[in-house]
Design a protein around this motif. Structure first.
Motif, PDB file in Angstrom:
ATOM      1  N   LYS A  38       0.830  -1.200   0.000  1.00 64.14           N
ATOM      2  CA  LYS A  38       0.000   0.000   0.000  1.00 64.14           C
ATOM      3  C   LYS A  38       0.865   1.250   0.000  1.00 64.14           C
ATOM      4  O   LYS A  38       1.841   1.343   0.750  1.00 64.14           O
ATOM      5  N   SER A  41      -3.562   5.582   1.892  1.00 64.09           N
ATOM      6  CA  SER A  41      -4.881   5.128   2.328  1.00 64.09           C
ATOM      7  C   SER A  41      -6.003   6.020   1.824  1.00 64.09           C
ATOM      8  O   SER A  41      -7.127   5.553   1.604  1.00 64.09           O
ATOM      9  N   LEU A  44      -6.995   5.400  -1.551  1.00 63.47           N
ATOM     10  CA  LEU A  44      -6.297   4.123  -1.545  1.00 63.47           C
ATOM     11  C   LEU A  44      -5.550   3.931  -2.857  1.00 63.47           C
ATOM     12  O   LEU A  44      -6.135   3.997  -3.935  1.00 63.47           O
ATOM     13  N   PHE A  46      -2.149   1.333  -4.289  1.00 65.29           N
ATOM     14  CA  PHE A  46      -1.156   0.327  -3.926  1.00 65.29           C
ATOM     15  C   PHE A  46      -0.440  -0.199  -5.166  1.00 65.29           C
ATOM     16  O   PHE A  46      -1.000  -0.229  -6.265  1.00 65.29           O
ATOM     17  N   TYR A  91      -7.249  -4.091   2.085  1.00 63.51           N
ATOM     18  CA  TYR A  91      -6.847  -2.755   2.530  1.00 63.51           C
ATOM     19  C   TYR A  91      -8.036  -1.944   3.041  1.00 63.51           C
ATOM     20  O   TYR A  91      -7.889  -1.122   3.952  1.00 63.51           O
ATOM     21  N   CYS A 100       0.135  -7.007   1.295  1.00 67.58           N
ATOM     22  CA  CYS A 100      -0.687  -8.215   1.185  1.00 67.58           C
ATOM     23  C   CYS A 100      -0.041  -9.146   0.159  1.00 67.58           C
ATOM     24  O   CYS A 100       0.259  -8.721  -0.959  1.00 67.58           O
ATOM     25  N   TRP A 180      -1.436 -10.747   5.235  1.00 66.41           N
ATOM     26  CA  TRP A 180      -1.098  -9.325   5.225  1.00 66.41           C
ATOM     27  C   TRP A 180      -0.483  -8.916   6.561  1.00 66.41           C
ATOM     28  O   TRP A 180      -0.457  -9.681   7.529  1.00 66.41           O
TER      29      TRP A 180
END
Length: 213
Positions: A38, A41, A44, A46, A91, A100, A180
């Protein structure tokens, strides 16, 4: 917040390290499996493995950056791994997750098939449970197992309903494991702990057929 080129390249380098480590263990048969880290946030975003790449090798086109809808954040010829939506669900459901990892091994496939009727695989009292950040004496864990739906949105939705912050992993029947952690180091540790527990239990089952003197 827009992620910087430096952040992306750093994530790609860290994914390289994890990918090669797992590849040496034959955890990516037939280009299977996928990895993500990631970057932010809100929104989001990643970094995730590109689809169809040989994970035993490194190339400049192994990863791309996607958003919370699993779509590339910038024009690219690369396609994200087919199961990128599952990373997004992890996530979203587990906000503290920072990485993850998904691999296919004989151990996790056998365990997921054997214990699917129970809906989870449980084990107690093993030292490597501490590798999951669980330190109680004689601790017992249960990792959920879901059906291996070919419809990825359906699979992702089912996974979203069973995962919790307490157990950093989920098994998909006859498919593999997603594990994760707060960062890539922790996610790797969790995955390695799960895989040891699976292998231990399978060998324990075999030894039950042996009569000791």
């Amino acid at each position: 917040m827009t992620t910087t080129l430096e952040q992306r390249l750093d994530a790609f380098r860290r994914l390289d390290d994890v990918k090669l480590t797992f590849a040496r263990r034959d955890w990516f048969p037939g280009t299977s499996g996928n990895l993500s880290i990631k970057l932010s946030s809100d929104p989001l975003q990643f970094a995730v493995t590109a689809s169809g790449k040989d994970k035993t090798k490194l190339s400049p086109e192994d990863y791309l950056v996607v958003d919370g809808n699993s779509q590339p954040v910038e024009p690219t010829s690369l396609k994200p791994s087919a199961e990128t939506m599952i990373h997004a669900v992890v996530y979203k459901q587990i906000p503290q997750a920072g990485a993850c990892f998904h691999v296919h091994t004989l151990g996790n496939n056998l365990i997921s098939d054997l214990y699917f009727p129970r809906g989870a695989f449980s084990i107690q009292g093993q030292e490597l449970i501490k590798g999951l950040g669980i330190w109680e004496e004689n601790a017992r864990i249960s990792i959920p197992i879901v059906e291996n739906y070919a419809d990825i949105p359906k699979l992702a939705a089912v996974i979203g309903k069973v995962i919790t912050p307490d157990i950093p992993g989920v098994l998909i029947r006859n498919h593999g494991i997603y594990a994760w952690g707060n960062n890539d180091f922790e996610a790797k540790r969790h995955l390695e702990a799960f895989e040891f527990l699976f292998e231990y239990h399978l060998r324990w089952l075999q030894l039950q057929q042996i009569t000791l003197p």
